[in-house]
Design a protein around this motif. Structure first.
Motif, PDB file in Angstrom:
ATOM      1  N   GLU A 742       6.247 -15.410   4.483  1.00  6.71           N
ATOM      2  CA  GLU A 742       7.421 -14.641   4.089  1.00  6.71           C
ATOM      3  C   GLU A 742       7.710 -14.833   2.603  1.00  6.71           C
ATOM      4  OE1 GLU A 742      10.635 -12.101   4.347  1.00  6.71           O
ATOM      5  OE2 GLU A 742       8.933 -12.441   5.693  1.00  6.71           O
ATOM      6  N   GLN A 743       7.536 -16.071   2.105  1.00  2.00           N
ATOM      7  CA  GLN A 743       7.763 -16.311   0.674  1.00  2.00           C
ATOM      8  C   GLN A 743       6.788 -15.490  -0.175  1.00  2.00           C
ATOM      9  OE1 GLN A 743       7.803 -20.513  -0.293  1.00  2.00           O
ATOM     10  NE2 GLN A 743       8.964 -21.019   1.567  1.00  2.00           N
ATOM     11  N   ALA A 744       5.512 -15.463   0.242  1.00  3.95           N
ATOM     12  CA  ALA A 744       4.512 -14.694  -0.506  1.00  3.95           C
ATOM     13  C   ALA A 744       4.819 -13.207  -0.444  1.00  3.95           C
ATOM     14  CB  ALA A 744       3.123 -14.988   0.052  1.00  3.95           C
ATOM     15  N   ARG A 745       5.245 -12.764   0.744  1.00  8.22           N
ATOM     16  CA  ARG A 745       5.511 -11.317   0.895  1.00  8.22           C
ATOM     17  C   ARG A 745       6.688 -10.879   0.031  1.00  8.22           C
ATOM     18  NH1 ARG A 745       8.912  -8.283   3.119  1.00  8.22           N
ATOM     19  NH2 ARG A 745      10.052 -10.027   4.031  1.00  8.22           N
ATOM     20  N   ARG A 746       7.758 -11.718  -0.009  1.00  7.95           N
ATOM     21  CA  ARG A 746       8.923 -11.340  -0.814  1.00  7.95           C
ATOM     22  C   ARG A 746       8.553 -11.262  -2.306  1.00  7.95           C
ATOM     23  NH1 ARG A 746      11.815 -14.889   2.691  1.00  7.95           N
ATOM     24  NH2 ARG A 746      11.741 -16.547   1.101  1.00  7.95           N
ATOM     25  N   HIS A 747       7.743 -12.181  -2.763  1.00 15.92           N
ATOM     26  CA  HIS A 747       7.322 -12.155  -4.178  1.00 15.92           C
ATOM     27  C   HIS A 747       6.523 -10.895  -4.462  1.00 15.92           C
ATOM     28  CE1 HIS A 747       4.711 -13.027  -7.637  1.00 15.92           C
ATOM     29  NE2 HIS A 747       5.734 -13.758  -8.100  1.00 15.92           N
ATOM     30  N   ASP A 748       5.576 -10.603  -3.583  1.00 14.95           N
ATOM     31  CA  ASP A 748       4.715  -9.422  -3.801  1.00 14.95           C
ATOM     32  C   ASP A 748       5.523  -8.122  -3.713  1.00 14.95           C
ATOM     33  OD1 ASP A 748       2.646 -11.198  -4.057  1.00 14.95           O
ATOM     34  OD2 ASP A 748       1.880 -10.892  -1.992  1.00 14.95           O
ATOM     35  N   ASP A 749       6.455  -8.059  -2.747  1.00 13.16           N
ATOM     36  CA  ASP A 749       7.241  -6.834  -2.590  1.00 13.16           C
ATOM     37  C   ASP A 749       8.116  -6.579  -3.814  1.00 13.16           C
ATOM     38  OD1 ASP A 749       6.117  -6.485  -0.124  1.00 13.16           O
ATOM     39  OD2 ASP A 749       7.847  -7.211   1.030  1.00 13.16           O
ATOM     40  N   GLU A 750       8.724  -7.633  -4.307  1.00 12.60           N
ATOM     41  CA  GLU A 750       9.595  -7.481  -5.472  1.00 12.60           C
ATOM     42  C   GLU A 750       8.806  -6.985  -6.671  1.00 12.60           C
ATOM     43  OE1 GLU A 750      13.123  -7.538  -7.671  1.00 12.60           O
ATOM     44  OE2 GLU A 750      12.708  -7.585  -5.511  1.00 12.60           O
ATOM     45  N   LEU A 751       7.610  -7.569  -6.849  1.00 10.51           N
ATOM     46  CA  LEU A 751       6.757  -7.158  -7.976  1.00 10.51           C
ATOM     47  C   LEU A 751       6.318  -5.700  -7.813  1.00 10.51           C
ATOM     48  CD1 LEU A 751       5.307  -7.952 -10.591  1.00 10.51           C
ATOM     49  CD2 LEU A 751       3.384  -8.767  -9.181  1.00 10.51           C
ATOM     50  N   ALA A 752       6.004  -5.299  -6.559  1.00 11.10           N
ATOM     51  CA  ALA A 752       5.573  -3.918  -6.334  1.00 11.10           C
ATOM     52  C   ALA A 752       6.712  -2.935  -6.582  1.00 11.10           C
ATOM     53  CB  ALA A 752       5.062  -3.779  -4.879  1.00 11.10           C
ATOM     54  N   ARG A 753       7.929  -3.315  -6.175  1.00 13.87           N
ATOM     55  CA  ARG A 753       9.058  -2.402  -6.394  1.00 13.87           C
ATOM     56  C   ARG A 753       9.336  -2.207  -7.880  1.00 13.87           C
ATOM     57  NH1 ARG A 753      11.237  -5.156  -1.939  1.00 13.87           N
ATOM     58  NH2 ARG A 753      12.412  -6.553  -3.324  1.00 13.87           N
ATOM     59  N   VAL A 754       9.293  -3.299  -8.602  1.00 17.61           N
ATOM     60  CA  VAL A 754       9.555  -3.191 -10.039  1.00 17.61           C
ATOM     61  C   VAL A 754       8.487  -2.334 -10.716  1.00 17.61           C
ATOM     62  CG1 VAL A 754       9.612  -4.512 -12.208  1.00 17.61           C
ATOM     63  CG2 VAL A 754      10.845  -5.339 -10.180  1.00 17.61           C
ATOM     64  N   GLN A 755       7.232  -2.539 -10.327  1.00 13.55           N
ATOM     65  CA  GLN A 755       6.152  -1.776 -10.962  1.00 13.55           C
ATOM     66  C   GLN A 755       6.239  -0.305 -10.568  1.00 13.55           C
ATOM     67  OE1 GLN A 755       4.098  -3.202 -13.234  1.00 13.55           O
ATOM     68  NE2 GLN A 755       3.448  -1.075 -13.636  1.00 13.55           N
ATOM     69  N   ALA A 756       6.721  -0.043  -9.273  1.00 19.21           N
ATOM     70  CA  ALA A 756       6.842   1.349  -8.842  1.00 19.21           C
ATOM     71  C   ALA A 756       7.884   2.080  -9.677  1.00 19.21           C
ATOM     72  CB  ALA A 756       7.223   1.388  -7.349  1.00 19.21           C
ATOM     73  N   VAL A 757       8.986   1.385  -9.965  1.00 18.13           N
ATOM     74  CA  VAL A 757      10.021   2.016 -10.789  1.00 18.13           C
ATOM     75  C   VAL A 757       9.462   2.321 -12.176  1.00 18.13           C
ATOM     76  CG1 VAL A 757      12.237   1.658 -11.912  1.00 18.13           C
ATOM     77  CG2 VAL A 757      11.918   1.003  -9.523  1.00 18.13           C
ATOM     78  N   LEU A 758       8.724   1.364 -12.756  1.00 16.74           N
ATOM     79  CA  LEU A 758       8.185   1.581 -14.101  1.00 16.74           C
ATOM     80  C   LEU A 758       7.099   2.639 -14.095  1.00 16.74           C
ATOM     81  CD1 LEU A 758       8.034  -2.146 -15.304  1.00 16.74           C
ATOM     82  CD2 LEU A 758       9.709  -0.409 -15.947  1.00 16.74           C
ATOM     83  N   ASP A 759       6.368   2.746 -12.985  1.00 21.54           N
ATOM     84  CA  ASP A 759       5.289   3.745 -12.923  1.00 21.54           C
ATOM     85  C   ASP A 759       5.808   5.147 -12.590  1.00 21.54           C
ATOM     86  OD1 ASP A 759       3.535   1.733 -13.464  1.00 21.54           O
ATOM     87  OD2 ASP A 759       2.931   1.424 -11.355  1.00 21.54           O
ATOM     88  N   ASP A 760       7.076   5.307 -12.191  1.00 22.26           N
ATOM     89  CA  ASP A 760       7.635   6.623 -11.822  1.00 22.26           C
ATOM     90  C   ASP A 760       7.687   7.476 -13.086  1.00 22.26           C
ATOM     91  OD1 ASP A 760       8.982   8.829 -10.951  1.00 22.26           O
ATOM     92  OD2 ASP A 760      10.595   7.734  -9.955  1.00 22.26           O
ATOM     93  N   PRO A 761       7.017   8.658 -13.087  1.00 22.50           N
ATOM     94  CA  PRO A 761       6.993   9.486 -14.307  1.00 22.50           C
ATOM     95  C   PRO A 761       8.370  10.000 -14.680  1.00 22.50           C
ATOM     96  CG  PRO A 761       5.961  10.632 -12.456  1.00 22.50           C
ATOM     97  CD  PRO A 761       6.176   9.234 -12.014  1.00 22.50           C
ATOM     98  N   ASP A 762       9.250  10.280 -13.658  1.00 23.60           N
ATOM     99  CA  ASP A 762      10.598  10.784 -13.981  1.00 23.60           C
ATOM    100  C   ASP A 762      11.391   9.730 -14.728  1.00 23.60           C
ATOM    101  OD1 ASP A 762      10.039  13.165 -12.736  1.00 23.60           O
ATOM    102  OD2 ASP A 762      10.876  12.560 -10.787  1.00 23.60           O
ATOM    103  N   ILE A 763      11.244   8.453 -14.216  1.00 23.06           N
ATOM    104  CA  ILE A 763      12.009   7.382 -14.865  1.00 23.06           C
ATOM    105  C   ILE A 763      11.444   7.119 -16.279  1.00 23.06           C
ATOM    106  CG2 ILE A 763      12.556   4.920 -14.744  1.00 23.06           C
ATOM    107  CD1 ILE A 763      12.749   5.220 -11.728  1.00 23.06           C
ATOM    108  N   ALA A 764      10.085   7.201 -16.359  1.00 22.64           N
ATOM    109  CA  ALA A 764       9.480   6.986 -17.695  1.00 22.64           C
ATOM    110  C   ALA A 764       9.917   8.088 -18.661  1.00 22.64           C
ATOM    111  CB  ALA A 764       7.954   6.950 -17.574  1.00 22.64           C
TER     112      ALA A 764
END
Length: 1010
Positions: A742-764
């Motif tokens: 669960e600790q590993a999953r929470r770290h990975d999920d948080e990193l993926a969410r942040v990267q998804a926001v940065l990778d969103d072309p509308d947000i960029a």
């Protein structure tokens, strides 16, 4: 219905009491009622009808209060008719008196006696009263006969004179006769009901039409159109913008279409309002979209800044995330090895337990096989014991059979003891019962001889009672006679004195009158009495002159004294007749002697009655004893047969018991019982089998342990561990493993969410755009919303008007729909009422319903009449029913009741008035018989077993009379009796059974001659 007896008293021409035995007349089947004209032949039929219904047929029913009582009868004799008859299997006696006037018992004048009736039924040898009220009696007789008085007179008493008139009558007169005989009033009521229904249907249709028009008024009010009530006036446009609606129609049927057209018109107005609303909506949506885009751009720019900050923080924990992944990987590899290690430990424990069980099982069979015996030796020892068990199981049936034989022999011993006792008891009874039977037989014969004399003794007692009662009454009457004779002598003297007094008063009054005349005499003038001019000895008054009142009082006193004298004389005559009757019965014997004779006769009867009762008791006792003797003989034979059978069966069972016991002793050997031996051998076989299985289980567990250890070592090497112990050290429990994952999953999920926001072309893209003016966008949105609200209000008003119009249109359609069936019902009621009344053009014969029904009844009557008319007229004549209205016939029936007579000789149909007297009689008789058949069927088929044909035979020739008599003779089928009422002399020689009615100066009499 069958007549039995008729008794007539002071009725019609019969002054006395006449008794007529219809049973004697009915035995002949056909009988004649004849007599002189006016003798009272028809009055006998009147009496029958009066007894049943309290009325007489035809015109004779008028003035019954004075017309029914005989004028020849003594003043105080009450008129009465008593009829015994059987109706529907019930024997009835009907006693009926009409209303009549009798002299008052005191004073002058008369008093009215009201009509009376008593209806009795013969039940269980007695007459039982059923009704004493006129209405109850009428209802009872009417229900039993099932027909009215008119119908009964037509069915049972065929009035030929009336039917000659019916044959020639016009339609209206014929209708009146048929309405009396048939229940046509229901069809007249149906005509009235249809007329009422037509009126009600018209009212209903008018009310529903008014309701529909009222709904149309509301439609016009909603739409601003003209009202249907104003349809006759020019349409005035409503004071409101827009096009006016269509003009309302005059016809109710067209109102739904008018409302639909109005609804379509307002639907167009609603479409325009909704179009403007749609445009305002588009502008509002555009303003909302612009404001939403500005707010969304502002949100995306804020999210991009937050995502950059969060990504930097997560990159600082990368080494911790790598160590966590290595620990979870080692635990995952250990998952494939740890189950095998644990399986090997389980197999070791199972192998230890199996070795211990095998050693214990070998110890339990140590005495059964040699020490250290091989496994096959154990198997052979088990098989030998099981084979012996199978052999011994076959002996169990013998053991059960031995047990049942023992129980059976015990039961046989008990039954033998009972039968031997019963044999002895029956033998004793058979020795004693014959003597008892013979003794009872002798006593019964004596009692029967004595009981045979009881009827004679009863007759002697009855005779003695009658004689004693007559003697007691004789003595009382003798005393009363002496008193009556004394009273009579006093009454004679008083009457003579009153007579003398009356004569003296009359003489004194005459003398007084003469003196009064003498005082007026003048010498030389003529006397007013004798006319003489000389008066030599004028009378002179010698005292008081009685008046007319004195004479009337003396006359009344004399009449009273004379009545008392006559009553006293009548009383003496009655008492003397009563005394003579009692003397004929009792003679001169004293009452005491007759009482003693009665007492002796009663004692003798009581003794004989007791002996008769003994005879009945002895007869029952003898039959019981004889039956008991027969049963004892039969039972003894059965008991002795049963004893022989039971003894033979006991011997057979003893032999079988000895043989089975020897066989079973050999089979059980040294064991106490067969079951004990079987149980011992089964236990040894089971122990040997268990030892074999335990050895096999120990060998199999050792092999499985070695295989499990080898598998665990191979799996540890394959997983990269140095040995099984390293694999056990790397293993993690489930909870710890879930926590790390669960600790590993929470770290990975948080990193993926942040990267998804940065990778969103509308947000960029938003991060690169300038910041929006949110306040300007808000003001533009509020202006578009206000414009839309105004358009929506206008469209809502148009929509509500159209919805209300749709509701009213549906209501109007429902109102019109309700009106349509009412209008159809009114049309149907109008047509049916016209048809039933004969006023509709569709009623081609212009005939009312009641007339049609009566015409159908008349058609049935004609069909029934023609069967007999063809025979009586030798096939020449036949009645024809016509529906054509005769010329000048104003019958309200509208035709349908016409009669014609078809003549086969000429082929023409004639008017009945053209028939001769004999032809008219034959036709009328056939018509009367046919009508009687139809009325009988209409009344429910009530069987009339006694009927009468009244007069008309004198107009027939000999050949026609023969045909008519054959037809009447045929009416006797089924036991029916036919009475012919006629004074024709030739019928007396043809019909031997006769009721002769003779008239005399003092009234008529009736005599039955069979």
């Amino acid at each position: 219905m069958r007549l039995h007896h008729l008794e007539i008293t002071a009725f019609g021409p019969f002054s006395g009491t006449e008794r007529i035995d219809f049973d004697a007349l009915s035995d002949a089947g056909l009988f004649l009622i004849h007599g002189q004209t006016g003798a009272g032949k028809t009055s006998i039929l009147d009496a029958v009808c009066f007894a049943l219904y309290g009325r007489v047929p035809g015109a004779r029913s008028r003035n019954e209060a004075t017309a029914l009582r005989s004028d020849h009868a003594p003043p105080g004799t009450a008129p009465r008719v008593v009829l015994e008859t059987t109706i529907r299997g019930r024997r009835l006696r009907i006693t009926r008196s009409p209303k009549w006037e009798r002299p008052k018992l005191r004073g002058r004048g008369t008093r009215v006696e009201q009509a009376k009736v008593v209806v009795e039924e013969f039940k269980q040898g007695e007459w039982e009263a059923l009704a004493t009220r006129l209405d109850e009696a009428g209802d009872l007789i009417g229900r039993l006969l099932g027909m009215t008085c008119e119908q009964f007179c037509q069915v049972a008493m065929l009035p030929q004179g009336e039917f000659a008139g019916f044959l020639r009558a016009k339609a209206d007169d014929r209708r009146k006769v048929l309405e009396r005989l048939f229940a046509a009033e229901i069809f007249t009521q149906a005509e009235q009901w249809l007329a009422d229904r037509r009126r009600d249907a018209h009212r209903e249709a008018a009310d529903l039409r008014a309701a529909a028009v009222a709904t149309a008024d509301r439609v016009a009010e909603i739409t601003g159109s003209a009202s249907p009530r104003d349809a006759a006036r020019p349409l005035v446009p409503a004071p409101r913008p827009g096009e006016p609606g269509p003009e309302p129609p005059d016809d109710v049927e067209a109102l739904p279409a008018w409302a639909a057209e109005l609804e379509a018109h307002h639907a167009d107005l609603l479409a325009v309002a909704e179009s403007l609303l749609a445009e305002a909506g588009e502008a509002r949506e555009a303003a909302r979209a612009a404001a939403d885009q500005g707010r969304a751009l502002h949100d995306r720019q804020a999210r991009h800044a937050e995502a950059v900050r969060r990504r930097a923080a997560l990159r600082e924990r990368a080494s911790w995330r790598a160590a966590l992944a290595d620990r979870l990987d080692a635990a995952a590899r250990a998952d494939r090895v740890v189950p095998l290690i644990r399986e090997a430990a389980s197999r070791r424990r199972e192998a230890d337990r199996a070795r211990a069980l095998a050693a214990d099982a070998r110890a339990r069979v140590g005495e059964l096989v040699p020490p250290g015996a091989a496994e096959d030796v154990l198997v052979k020892a088990e098989g030998a014991r099981r084979e012996e068990i199978a052999v011994l199981d076959g002996r169990r049936a013998d053991a059960e059979r031995l047990r049942r034989i023992g129980e059976e022999r015990t039961a046989l011993a008990e039954e033998l003891a009972r039968l031997e006792g019963e044999e002895a008891r029956l033998a004793d009874a058979l020795e004693a019962l014959p003597g008892v039977v013979e003794e009872l037989r002798a006593r019964l014969d004596d009692a029967r001889i004595a009981a045979a004399a009881r009827p004679g003794a009863e007759a002697r007692v009855k005779r003695a009672r009658d004689v004693l009662a007559a003697a007691e009454w004789r003595d009382r009457v003798a005393g009363q006679l002496a008193e009556a004779e004394q009273e009579h002598r006093a009454a004679v003297d008083a009457a003579q004195e009153a007579r003398d007094r009356l004569q003296e008063l009359r003489q004194a009054r005459l003398d007084g009158m003469a003196a009064a005349l003498a005082r007026d005499l003048v010498p030389g003038e003529p006397c007013r009495v004798c006319g003489a001019r000389e008066h030599p000895e004028p009378a002179v008054s010698r005292g008081h002159v009685p008046g007319e009142e004195d004479e009337e009082r003396a006359q009344a006193a004399y009449e009273r004294a004379r009545d008392r004298r006559e009553k006293a004389a009548a009383k003496i005559e009655s008492l003397r007749a009563d005394l003579d009757a009692r003397l004929e019965i009792a003679g001169e014997a004293p009452v005491e002697a007759l009482a003693a004779e009665l007492d002796a006769a009663e004692r003798a009867l009581a003794e004989l009655t007791g002996r008769a009762a003994d005879a009945e008791r002895l007869d029952a006792e003898l039959r019981r004893r004889e039956q008991e003797l027969d049963q004892a003989r039969t039972r003894l034979e059965g008991v002795r047969g049963a004893l022989a059978d039971h003894r033979a069966r006991d011997r057979e069972r003893a032999d079988e018991q000895s043989r089975l016991r020897e066989d079973l002793d050999a089979a059980r050997g040294d064991d106490p019982t067969l079951e004990a031996r079987i149980d011992r051998l089964r236990g040894e076989a089971d122990a040997l089998a268990a030892a074999v299985r335990a050895a096999q289980d120990a060998d199999r567990a050792a092999a499985e342990l070695a295989s499990a250890r080898a598998a665990a070592a191979r799996a540890a090497a394959d997983a990269g561990f140095a040995g099984p112990d390293d694999a056990l050290a790397a293993d993690l429990d489930e909870a710890r493993r879930r926590d790390l994952a669960e600790q590993a999953r929470r770290h990975d999920d948080e990193l993926a969410r942040v990267q998804a926001v940065l990778d969103d072309p509308d947000i960029a893209a938003a991060a690169q755009a300038p910041a929006p003016d949110l306040e300007a966008l808000r003001r533009a949105e509020e202006a578009a919303e206000a414009a839309y609200t105004a358009a929506a209000s206008a469209a809502a008003n148009a929509r509500r008007r159209r919805e209300r119009l749709a509701e009213l249109r549906a209501e109007l359609a429902a109102r019109v729909a309700d009106w349509r069936p009412a209008a159809r019902r009114h049309a149907v009621a109008e047509r049916m009422a016209g048809l039933a009344s004969g006023k509709s053009p569709d009623n081609r014969d212009a005939m009312s319903l009641s007339a049609y029904v009566l015409a159908a009844r008349l058609e049935q009557v004609v069909a029934a009449a023609n069967h007999r008319l063809a025979r009586m007229s030798a096939g020449r004549y036949a009645l024809v029913h016509t529906v054509d209205k005769a010329a000048g016939d104003r019958s309200r029936s509208g035709g349908g009741l016409g009669l014609r007579v078809a003549d086969a000789w000429t082929g023409q149909a004639r008017d009945p008035v053209t028939l001769s007297g004999g032809e008219s009689f034959v036709t009328s008789l056939a018509l009367a018989l046919g009508l009687a058949d139809v009325v009988t069927a209409e009344a429910g088929g009530t069987e009339i077993n006694t009927l009468f044909v009244d007069e008309g035979f004198g107009s027939l020739d000999e050949e026609t009379l023969d045909e008519v008599m054959d037809v009447l003779d045929g009416l006797r089928d089924g036991g029916r009796a036919v009475g012919i009422v006629s004074h024709v002399a030739e019928l007396r020689t043809r019909i031997p059974a006769q009721l002769r009615v003779r008239k005399h100066r003092r009234g008529s009499t009736a005599v039955v001659a069979v």
